[in-house]
Design a protein around this motif. Structure first.
Motif, PDB file in Angstrom:
ATOM      1  N   PHE A 126       0.927  -1.376   0.013  1.00 13.13           N
ATOM      2  CA  PHE A 126       0.014  -0.021  -0.014  1.00 13.13           C
ATOM      3  C   PHE A 126       0.946   1.264  -0.079  1.00 13.13           C
ATOM      4  O   PHE A 126       1.692   1.644   0.997  1.00 13.13           O
ATOM      5  CB  PHE A 126      -0.977   0.025   1.339  1.00 13.13           C
ATOM      6  N   TYR A 127       0.834   1.866  -1.059  1.00 15.53           N
ATOM      7  CA  TYR A 127       1.549   3.252  -1.428  1.00 15.53           C
ATOM      8  C   TYR A 127       0.784   4.540  -0.992  1.00 15.53           C
ATOM      9  O   TYR A 127      -0.276   4.389  -1.566  1.00 15.53           O
ATOM     10  CB  TYR A 127       2.302   3.479  -2.631  1.00 15.53           C
ATOM     11  N   MET A 128       0.814   5.210   0.047  1.00 17.63           N
ATOM     12  CA  MET A 128      -0.136   6.181   0.343  1.00 17.63           C
ATOM     13  C   MET A 128       0.715   7.957   0.810  1.00 17.63           C
ATOM     14  O   MET A 128       1.739   7.813   1.115  1.00 17.63           O
ATOM     15  CB  MET A 128      -0.747   5.905   1.523  1.00 17.63           C
ATOM     16  N   THR A 129      -0.019   8.535   0.222  1.00 24.68           N
ATOM     17  CA  THR A 129       0.411   9.971   0.934  1.00 24.68           C
ATOM     18  C   THR A 129      -0.501  10.223   2.001  1.00 24.68           C
ATOM     19  O   THR A 129      -1.705  10.252   1.833  1.00 24.68           O
ATOM     20  CB  THR A 129       0.036  11.143  -0.147  1.00 24.68           C
ATOM     21  N   VAL A 130       0.102  10.654   3.266  1.00 26.69           N
ATOM     22  CA  VAL A 130      -0.726  11.154   4.359  1.00 26.69           C
ATOM     23  C   VAL A 130      -0.189  12.345   5.009  1.00 26.69           C
ATOM     24  O   VAL A 130       1.239  12.737   4.712  1.00 26.69           O
ATOM     25  CB  VAL A 130      -0.700   9.864   5.449  1.00 26.69           C
ATOM     26  N   GLN A 131      -0.730  12.954   6.040  1.00 27.78           N
ATOM     27  CA  GLN A 131      -0.235  14.046   6.750  1.00 27.78           C
ATOM     28  C   GLN A 131       1.138  13.424   7.331  1.00 27.78           C
ATOM     29  O   GLN A 131       1.133  12.375   7.823  1.00 27.78           O
ATOM     30  CB  GLN A 131      -1.114  14.344   7.773  1.00 27.78           C
ATOM     31  N   LEU A 132       2.205  14.342   7.446  1.00 25.82           N
ATOM     32  CA  LEU A 132       3.713  13.890   7.840  1.00 25.82           C
ATOM     33  C   LEU A 132       3.580  13.316   9.346  1.00 25.82           C
ATOM     34  O   LEU A 132       4.135  12.634   9.589  1.00 25.82           O
ATOM     35  CB  LEU A 132       4.534  15.236   7.922  1.00 25.82           C
ATOM     36  N   GLU A 133       2.718  14.375  10.025  1.00 26.86           N
ATOM     37  CA  GLU A 133       2.691  13.973  11.480  1.00 26.86           C
ATOM     38  C   GLU A 133       2.055  12.451  11.709  1.00 26.86           C
ATOM     39  O   GLU A 133       2.644  11.797  12.623  1.00 26.86           O
ATOM     40  CB  GLU A 133       1.914  15.067  12.345  1.00 26.86           C
ATOM     41  N   TYR A 134       1.262  12.352  11.023  1.00 28.94           N
ATOM     42  CA  TYR A 134       0.347  11.046  11.144  1.00 28.94           C
ATOM     43  C   TYR A 134       1.384   9.811  10.505  1.00 28.94           C
ATOM     44  O   TYR A 134       1.273   8.798  11.147  1.00 28.94           O
ATOM     45  CB  TYR A 134      -0.969  11.176  10.137  1.00 28.94           C
ATOM     46  N   GLY A 135       1.920  10.236   9.531  1.00 31.06           N
ATOM     47  CA  GLY A 135       2.945   9.154   8.983  1.00 31.06           C
ATOM     48  C   GLY A 135       4.142   8.898   9.943  1.00 31.06           C
ATOM     49  O   GLY A 135       4.605   7.800  10.166  1.00 31.06           O
TER      50      GLY A 135
END
Ligand code: SAM
Length: 259
Positions: A126-135
């Motif tokens: 699963f490749y995904m973009t998320v908020q940095l803090e969440y990542g």
């Protein structure tokens, strides 16, 4: 042409930076025989390049206007555009061993990740973009401020890796925070198996809800005081540690009452 106004409720921050797009595509390591599920294709900035590399893309978009527009532009191609809510879409209808890719709508990142992890046997990565803090919370390790029940949940089912940071200006409209691109390699089997996974996550959530307490006290909502003391002693876990000091393996041992 109809004017299109991005909907905040659907987390519509569209990727507009071609360099970031290319970096994402390279990171996904696409192969000719890959089958890809794209979550929220939007205007198709990732969909077009992905489709040129792989066998087929299933692109699931909730926005009626964007889904119709993308479908008409990609008619006859190897992209199947589905107008649906990813949280309601029956994954069971998809082929197996797909790669999942998405610049996620940030407001529903958690239920999307939960759903993909629940159906993990159908997917490889699963490749995904998320908020940095969440990542950062997803990849966090014990003893750090970011380590949370989310870290444990994701790391139980997957091997997460933060690949690179993305500045707000790469999107339009620009979100207020930095983002990051990540990869979750789905584990077909967890490293340490809990007999009852529902109970494991209940125990983890309950402990992290009381981060300031010692593990001895935060386990009190799960086990009786006597049982907690005997268990911690038997498993050789220091009762004065805080929930964020325990590893996922420790939590699995606590849930299984052995190990
Ligand atoms: N992939 C596009 C890009 O990179 O520019 C769009 C990314 S935007 C952050 C999130 C996309 O997910 C939007 O197109 C939005 O309409 C769509 N979306 C939001 N909620 C959704 C849901 N529940 N199911 C499917 N798509 C959804």
């Amino acid at each position: 042409m109809t004017a299109f106004f991005p909907k905040k409720s659907l987390g519509q921050n569209f990727l507009v930076n071609p360099r970031t797009r290319d970096r994402i595509i390279r990171a996904c390591d696409l192969k000719k025989d890959d089958l890809v599920l794209e979550i929220g294709p939007g205007k198709g900035i990732l969909t077009y390049p992905i489709s040129s590399w792989v066998q087929r893309v299933y692109a699931i978009e909730k926005d009626d206007f964007l889904a119709r527009q993308l479908r008409s532009q990609l008619e006859g191609s190897n992209v199947t555009v589905v107008h649906a809510d990813i949280l309601r879409y029956p994954f069971i209808e998809l082929p197996r061993r797909m790669k999942v890719i998405g610049n996620l709508p940030y407001n529903i990142a958690t239920p999307i990740i939960e759903k993909v992890l629940t159906y993990r046997h159908q997917f490889s990565v699963f490749y995904m973009t998320v908020q940095l803090e969440y990542g950062n919370r997803i990849v966090a390790t014990p003893g750090t401020r970011e380590y949370s029940s989310l870290s444990c949940f994701v790391q139980y089912y997957a091997q997460p890796q933060r690949l690179f940071k993305i500045a707000p200006g790469a999107f339009s409209p620009a979100p207020k925070v930095d983002s990051c691109f990540m990869c979750l390699k789905l584990r077909q089997e967890p490293l340490w198996k809990a007999y009852d996974e529902g109970f494991l996550f209940k125990l983890i959530r309950s402990c992290f809800n009381q981060r300031r307490k010692t593990i001895r006290n935060s386990l009190a909502t799960i086990y009786s005081t006597g049982e907690t003391e005997r268990l911690l002693c038997r498993l050789e876990i220091d009762p004065w540690l805080r929930p964020q000091d325990l590893s996922l393996k420790d939590y699995v041992r606590l849930a299984n009452k052995e190990g």
